[in-house]
Scaffold this active site. Sequence first.
Site, PDB file in Angstrom:
ATOM      1  CG  HIS A 107       7.354  -2.744  14.238  1.00 47.52           C
ATOM      2  ND1 HIS A 107       8.021  -3.783  13.611  1.00 47.52           N
ATOM      3  CD2 HIS A 107       6.310  -2.446  13.449  1.00 47.52           C
ATOM      4  CE1 HIS A 107       7.399  -4.069  12.485  1.00 47.52           C
ATOM      5  NE2 HIS A 107       6.363  -3.277  12.358  1.00 47.52           N
ATOM      6  CG  ASP A 108       3.879  -5.154  13.652  1.00 51.96           C
ATOM      7  OD1 ASP A 108       3.427  -4.002  13.830  1.00 51.96           O
ATOM      8  OD2 ASP A 108       4.152  -5.610  12.531  1.00 51.96           O
ATOM      9  NE  ARG A 167       9.425  -5.894   8.637  1.00 53.15           N
ATOM     10  CZ  ARG A 167       8.158  -5.481   8.544  1.00 53.15           C
ATOM     11  NH1 ARG A 167       7.766  -4.738   7.529  1.00 53.15           N
ATOM     12  NH2 ARG A 167       7.286  -5.819   9.456  1.00 53.15           N
ATOM     13  CG  ASP A 173       4.893  -3.769   5.542  1.00 56.07           C
ATOM     14  OD1 ASP A 173       5.040  -4.210   6.685  1.00 56.07           O
ATOM     15  OD2 ASP A 173       3.919  -3.076   5.199  1.00 56.07           O
ATOM     16  CG  HIS A 190      -0.180  -0.371   2.500  1.00 57.43           C
ATOM     17  ND1 HIS A 190      -0.164  -1.662   2.990  1.00 57.43           N
ATOM     18  CD2 HIS A 190       0.600   0.345   3.342  1.00 57.43           C
ATOM     19  CE1 HIS A 190       0.577  -1.706   4.094  1.00 57.43           C
ATOM     20  NE2 HIS A 190       1.062  -0.510   4.333  1.00 57.43           N
ATOM     21  CD  GLU A 203       4.989  -7.983   8.401  1.00 60.45           C
ATOM     22  OE1 GLU A 203       4.394  -7.932   9.494  1.00 60.45           O
ATOM     23  OE2 GLU A 203       4.493  -7.518   7.363  1.00 60.45           O
ATOM     24  CD  GLN A 255      -1.156   1.820   6.874  1.00 62.55           C
ATOM     25  OE1 GLN A 255      -2.048   1.445   7.632  1.00 62.55           O
ATOM     26  NE2 GLN A 255       0.115   1.484   7.057  1.00 62.55           N
TER      27      GLN A 255
END
Length: 651
Positions: A400-401, A292, A294, A194, A336, A262
Amino acid sequence: MASEWTERHAERSLKRIVPRLRKNLKTEISGAPEEWNQFEIRLHREFHGLFQILVELYGGHYDFFYHLEALLAAAAESWMERSKDLKALDAAREARPDWFHTQEMVGGVLYVDLFSDNLAGLSDHIDYFKELGLTYLHLMPIFAVPHGNSDGGYAVSDYRAVNPQIGTMEQLAEVATRLRREGISLVLDFVFNHTSDEHAWARAAVAGDPEYQEYYHIFPDRTLPEQYEQHLRDIFPTIRKGSFTWHEGMRKWVWTTFNSFQWDLNYANPAVFRAMVEEMLFLANTGVEVLRLDAVAFIWKRLGTDCENLPEAHKIIRAFNSVARLAAPSLLFKSEAIVHPDEVIRYIDARECRLSYNPMLMALLWEALATRRCGLLELAMHNRSRIPDDCAWVNYLRCHDDIGWTFDDSDARSLGIDPTAHRRFLNEFYTGQFPGSFARGLPFQFNPANGDLRISGTLASLAGLEQAVQAEDPVLIDMAVRRIILLRSIVMSIGGIPLIYLGEEWGLLNDYSFASDETKAGDSRWVHRLKTRWAEMASWKTPQTLERRIYDEIARLIRLRKQLKALYNGGMEVISTQNPHLLGYVRQKNGQRLLVINNFSEHPQTMGENRLRLYGLGYRFIDHITGKERSAREPLQVDPYQFLWLENQAS
Ligand code: GLC
Ligand code: GLC
């Protein structure tokens, strides 16, 4: 036959396109004929595969050939513009394709603004990364984003401009070069599912340009969105119900899997694939070594499916990968995919992503810590963690998630565990509601429709340190520290690249101040996205502080890992310890064999001496962690939360 057809047409296309590429780049080629030659060699190697995928994805479009040619032109130009330094890196990686498998690899991840305010400040901390032993550094998204909430940078408005508060593209390239010189590979996100609603493409769509409206999934009314939604999962259910957002300006519905700002890109449109390839190549030439990918699971949509992990998503990644092989051969992808373990594995392939987060190991380590039992972890690692030898897991405890309880329901049932009740238990445990729980986590994205919930919190707070420190109880503090180090040691020894979410190395606790920032308050993941407090850190450096103890233990584990050649990636076998609290595995590589035993309970445990002989292959062992000898003439005694890295001593 299709393949015969594609063979023939791939050959014909190449014959048509190559002379045109040569003509376009005439000046560049005459300045560096050998470099061009290398490109052509790679092109001949890659093209058939790439062509096949692109025909499958986009062959039906009238302008297919236009996009194909433009794609190759972009790849060729990008290669010719690639710096000497990066070309040297390409050659070095080609000579040592196993570079990321060595036990020397240790990753770190941080938010530049929270860690050092900006990119200029980051350069001042390279010594810190080296002291810790990092060889891989992931900077969380640093590109231009909307003001206010930007999902921690995951709503990108411009892939070619660094967020001015963080720095400039020149500084990014400089950081990449400096890190590389110090043996640290730069990892950045490729947020390609996105863009933000402020990206130039989204703005053009809003302005009514039909070409750009086709860059996204935009619908005049609710008819199609409703049909899609019958099968979609709500990823951020507290933001909105469903996956579509009404746009008042366009008076249309936009597909927004995550936040409403997004906008999901439409990869069924070849123009989108090509445009994003150009953004990828641009990033590659700034000196990023690993991208990475996403939210990989979500990039392709088909009515009647859950629009996750579709076969076309894999094809898109293969196509990106193939273009990278042409124009930035050393670039690696990291997946990811936070989905079912069996789907996670499907992205891990030399032709897709060489690296992948290991969300199953992450979640099940926390599961084992809560239950004090390793059965589910053992079963899953045994059945569902094998990946190709030329790929590697990236193992982590926190990022971070949030933590989502990803395990296979039938695995759970086979152990007599009810998966739904178990997830409920884990959520109660990690939000501290379960009686006796040591954890202090926060709920993330509760979905009242199905009871789903995920967990936020730092490693230390989830492992019991926050509660123990508040209780000022030295025994509880000791247990919490042991849990932290136990989990950390497993990630260091189980195979793959260990990843440290920086701040963890000091055992930092949850920070609840996000609740008073209105751009963050609705997203509990901010509780574990901490600002580095350098001044306080200086005082932790004195011995005797808790932070120092945790740091020293982690730093020591890293040093130890780097010395043990058995910890080179691959070759992991889970063993049966015949004690439900002990997780055991063998690591064997490069002529060294380690038997690793981990106690998930706060009580001493034993493992039978026959097990030790069977898997350790000997009678006398040295435990690399304590430096002490262990004998297989008696049962192995394991202290609360102790872990042993045992190597047979020839007697
Ligand atoms: C990824 C990121 C997450 C973000 C989401 C949407 O899952 O890790 O932080 O919210 O993508 O970009
Ligand atoms: C993204 C989100 C994460 C969520 C996952 C679901 O990674 O950031 O919160 O669990 O998607 O697939």
